[in-house]
Design an enzyme around this catalytic site. Structure first.
Site, PDB file in Angstrom:
ATOM      1  N   GLU A 183     -85.938  -0.204  62.219  1.00  0.00           N
ATOM      2  CA  GLU A 183     -86.446   1.151  62.420  1.00  0.00           C
ATOM      3  C   GLU A 183     -87.582   1.449  61.453  1.00  0.00           C
ATOM      4  O   GLU A 183     -88.551   2.152  61.800  1.00  0.00           O
ATOM      5  CB  GLU A 183     -85.308   2.154  62.234  1.00  0.00           C
ATOM      6  CG  GLU A 183     -84.233   2.062  63.317  1.00  0.00           C
ATOM      7  CD  GLU A 183     -83.029   2.929  63.013  1.00  0.00           C
ATOM      8  OE1 GLU A 183     -82.952   3.469  61.879  1.00  0.00           O
ATOM      9  OE2 GLU A 183     -82.160   3.061  63.887  1.00  0.00           O
ATOM     10  N   SER A 269     -93.066 -19.972  57.608  1.00  0.00           N
ATOM     11  CA  SER A 269     -93.296 -19.630  59.015  1.00  0.00           C
ATOM     12  C   SER A 269     -93.400 -20.836  59.946  1.00  0.00           C
ATOM     13  O   SER A 269     -92.863 -20.804  61.050  1.00  0.00           O
ATOM     14  CB  SER A 269     -94.561 -18.775  59.146  1.00  0.00           C
ATOM     15  OG  SER A 269     -94.329 -17.490  58.628  1.00  0.00           O
ATOM     16  N   HIS A 398     -87.324 -11.228  69.799  1.00  0.00           N
ATOM     17  CA  HIS A 398     -87.614 -12.297  68.844  1.00  0.00           C
ATOM     18  C   HIS A 398     -88.050 -11.708  67.510  1.00  0.00           C
ATOM     19  O   HIS A 398     -87.626 -12.162  66.455  1.00  0.00           O
ATOM     20  CB  HIS A 398     -88.711 -13.213  69.378  1.00  0.00           C
ATOM     21  CG  HIS A 398     -89.155 -14.237  68.393  1.00  0.00           C
ATOM     22  ND1 HIS A 398     -88.412 -15.370  68.108  1.00  0.00           N
ATOM     23  CD2 HIS A 398     -90.251 -14.304  67.590  1.00  0.00           C
ATOM     24  CE1 HIS A 398     -89.031 -16.082  67.185  1.00  0.00           C
ATOM     25  NE2 HIS A 398     -90.156 -15.452  66.855  1.00  0.00           N
ATOM     26  N   SER A 399     -88.875 -10.716  67.549  1.00  0.00           N
ATOM     27  CA  SER A 399     -89.335 -10.007  66.356  1.00  0.00           C
ATOM     28  C   SER A 399     -89.879  -8.662  66.800  1.00  0.00           C
ATOM     29  O   SER A 399     -89.834  -8.309  67.987  1.00  0.00           O
ATOM     30  CB  SER A 399     -90.425 -10.810  65.625  1.00  0.00           C
ATOM     31  OG  SER A 399     -91.634 -10.820  66.375  1.00  0.00           O
TER      32      SER A 399
END
Length: 467
Positions: A183, A269, A398-399
């Site tokens: 959020e 990453s 996923h993100s």
């Protein structure tokens, strides 16, 4: 260096540098002596002086007499290849094989088999290709059914009340932290975030089965492992907000956690790059004789990277105590597993590299805990890599850069969110043991939410803390 290459090197060296024929003579003598020694083990009726095809040489001509010109010439033409040790054997086992194996690898029995690195290979006259897949899929280990009851006859690692309650509490904490930080990103407070929704059991249960001395090389969906090890909610907030208290000083994008103190390598990453690193870390633990292993996490998409295959082969050959933990959640961002590979999931690939593996229900906390507990024990005591494939589902996007409803049916997502939720299933089991109550549930969720919001002073002091 394989023995055959070694002898070929001697031949080349002799030819190039003018070494005398004594070396060739010595090789011929050694070859003949070994052949005679093996001949004594032939069944009756063979090796009785009759000119027969030698089972120890590639041609059909018997070995030339020791010291003859033919022997010297033969040694020049063909190297002497010795298969002494097979992959996976201990030194002691290999030593016992030396005197029993024909030195060029052929079995002294009608040439129907050959000893080759890895074991004896039998010859057959019929041409058969291996099937592209097994007739039946590999089974999936689970302990709890969908209603949180232990399956009859299931075998699992017992957990105490204290451990069981802590596992549940940390799963709830991870869920609430994910919700609040997600959020926060939607409000523009942080630039990026991804959740572990639907994979809380994998995070917490696997971490609970490890030792603090074990080295963790994560992907990016394992914050629960770090949470279990003692990374505080404030430390999570510091990293996501990139404030002056962040260990990386804001140089990493959000969710790229790391902690030297907790033996948790910083998230990277690029996909699957941590896998070969994990093998190296595990091998160092083995060399130092540490009672610990390395564990590395990755998704199903990571198995399409070359680093996955290189790491498995590296680990198998070096017999490194490392656990490869694959979170097979069905999707690599928007790419389904059906477009990733045609094999029966991921666990089957371990066999190709000589690695023991298990498929486990990733939404079953007890199954994950038991599987990782056993995998760790085998990895350390037996000095071997283990591949664990956890079947689960990525309930969230996923993100924050993804909208999974564009490529997945909404009803499919809801089914996994409700009917197969790992937290709800595990709670039923804990509560069924009278270790948990509704009142404790309400208190826990209220307390954790306040803790995330209050201790996460970044929500109120983000500007002050930024460098």
């Amino acid at each position: 260096m394989p023995a055959c290459h070694h002898w070929r090197g001697l031949e080349l060296g002799r030819a190039e540098h003018g070494v005398s024929d004594m070396a060739a003579l010595w090789l011929s003598r050694a070859s003949t002596q070994l052949a005679r020694r093996a001949a004594r083990r032939l069944p009756a009726g063979r090796g009785s002086g009759e000119p027969t095809t030698s089972p120890w040489f590639l041609g059909a001509v018997p070995p030339p007499a020791l010291g003859s010109t033919a022997a010297v010439e033969t040694s020049r033409r063909r190297g002497f290849c010795s298969v002494r040790r097979f992959a996976g054997e201990s030194s002691a086992a290999a030593a016992t094989v030396v005197d029993e194996e024909p030195e060029n690898g052929f079995v002294a029995s009608d040439q129907q088999a050959v000893h080759f690195p890895g074991g004896k290979v039998s010859f057959v006259a019929e041409m058969n290709f291996l099937p592209d897949s097994m007739k039946e899929r590999i089974n999936c280990y689970r302990v709890l059914d969908d209603d949180g009851r232990t399956i009859s006859g299931s075998r699992f690692q017992e957990v105490s009340k204290e451990l069981a309650v802590k596992m549940y509490s940390e799963m709830v904490t991870l869920q609430i932290m994910d919700t609040i930080f997600y959020e926060a990103q939607r409000q523009g407070r942080i630039s990026f975030y991804l959740t572990s929704n639907g994979e809380e059991a994998i995070n917490i249960a696997s971490a609970a089965a490890l030792s603090m001395d074990d080295i963790v090389l994560p992907q990016y969906r394992e914050p629960g492992v770090l949470l279990w090890r003692g990374f505080t909610l404030q430390e999570f907030a510091n990293q996501c907000f990139g404030n002056k208290l962040d260990y990386g000083k804001g140089r990493q994008m959000p969710i790229h956690y790391g902690s030297n103190r907790l033996n948790y390598f910083t998230v990277s990453s690029p996909i699957a790059t941590q896998l070969p690193h994990a093998v190296g870390a595990a091998y160092s633990l083995k060399m130092d004789k540490k009672d610990a292993c390395a564990i590395t996490y990755f998704g199903d998409g990571g198995t399409s990277e070359g680093d996955f295959h290189a790491a498995l082969n590296f680990a198998a050959v070096m017999e490194a105590p490392v656990i490869f933990f694959c979170r097979n959640n069905g999707w690599a961002i928007s790419t389904p597993t059906t477009e990733q590979f045609r094999s029966d999931g991921v666990v089957i690939r371990g066999q190709a590299y000589g690695i023991r593996g298990i498929r486990v229900d990733g939404n079953d906390a007890l199954a994950v805990y038991s599987a990782v507990h056993a995998a760790r024990e085998m990895a350390i005591t037996e000095g071997r890599p283990i591949l664990v494939e956890a079947l689960t589902y990525r309930v969230g996007h996923h993100s924050t850069s993804d909208d999974s409803t564009k490529y997945r049916p909404v009803d499919e997502i809801e089914h996994w969110r409700t009917a197969r939720d790992p937290i709800s299933r595990y709670r039923k089991w804990v509560q069924g043991n009278d270790w948990w109550s509704d009142a404790e549930e309400s208190e826990l969720r209220s307390r954790v939410r306040k803790e995330v919001l209050n201790k996460d002073s970044s929500f109120q002091h983000t500007v002050i803390h930024r460098t």
